[in-house]
Design a protein around this motif. Structure first.
Motif, short mmCIF file in Angstrom:
data_model
loop_
_atom_site.label_atom_id
_atom_site.label_comp_id
_atom_site.label_asym_id
_atom_site.label_seq_id
_atom_site.Cartn_x
_atom_site.Cartn_y
_atom_site.Cartn_z
N GLU A 171 2.74 -1.20 -0.74
CA GLU A 171 1.68 -0.55 -1.71
C GLU A 171 2.51 0.39 -2.66
N ARG A 174 4.05 -1.16 -5.46
CA ARG A 174 3.17 -1.75 -6.42
C ARG A 174 2.58 -0.54 -7.35
N ARG A 175 2.41 0.59 -6.80
CA ARG A 175 2.12 1.78 -7.36
C ARG A 175 3.15 2.17 -8.52
#
Length: 188
Positions: A171, A174-175
């Motif tokens: 995550e 991804r950010r």
């Protein structure tokens, strides 16, 4: 690449107004507290739109007109991608780091030895290994050697990285990639 003394002197002369122009890294520029900066030229793509906003915000703080220019080359994006890779080690790399340290027993390994073990003759992003060491330490999967500085030992948390750790890593990566894409849309 300047010595601390020369860098301090340049910064003091620029802030006092004795120098009108300075070429600097963004870290140097963020330390500038001078209201009458009229122009900022970015030679490379910042890491995010937020970083660009902060860096460009050093110009015109006195309310007078100022100009910001961002020189962009698609090849420069690779630098930011390298930083993203370095700050987001994949779970597979974390497992390799753990395996290397576990194999060392009570002697432990230093970061250079871990990089060599993990690389196995291939190129490896050393920044990712350093980030991985810090991440594994925070999770309790690794610990510093109590007697030998800069060496790493297995930690008490034998379950890290687990599935939830891997999900958090994915995550964050991804950010970070989304942040870079947002900046590139703005730049284009």
């Amino acid at each position: 690449g300047l010595t601390d003394e020369v860098r301090r002197d340049v910064q003091e002369r620029f802030v006092s107004g004795a120098l009108d122009v300075v070429a600097a890294t963004n870290a140097f520029g963020m330390g500038i507290d001078r209201a009458d900066v009229r122009a900022i030229v970015h030679w490379d793509v910042p890491g995010s739109l937020e970083a660009y906003y902060q860096e460009a915000g050093r110009a015109g703080r006195d309310g007078a007109p100022a100009h910001c220019e961002l020189l962009f080359n698609q090849a420069d994006v690779r630098t930011q991608e390298f930083f993203i890779e370095g700050s987001n080690p994949p779970a597979a790399l974390l497992r390799q780091i753990r395996a290397a340290v576990a194999a060392s027993g009570d002697a432990g390994l230093d970061a250079a030895e871990i990089v060599e073990w993990v690389a196995g003759g291939q190129r490896v992003n050393e920044m990712a290994v350093d980030t991985g060491l810090g991440t594994l330490q925070r999770w309790g999967a690794l610990q510093r050697h109590p007697e030998v500085d800069q060496r790493w030992l297995d930690g008490p948390n034998r379950d890290a990285p687990g599935p939830e750790d891997e999900a958090r890593l994915a995550e964050k990566a991804r950010r970070d990639r989304a942040r870079l894409r947002r900046l590139l849309r703005y730049v284009r």
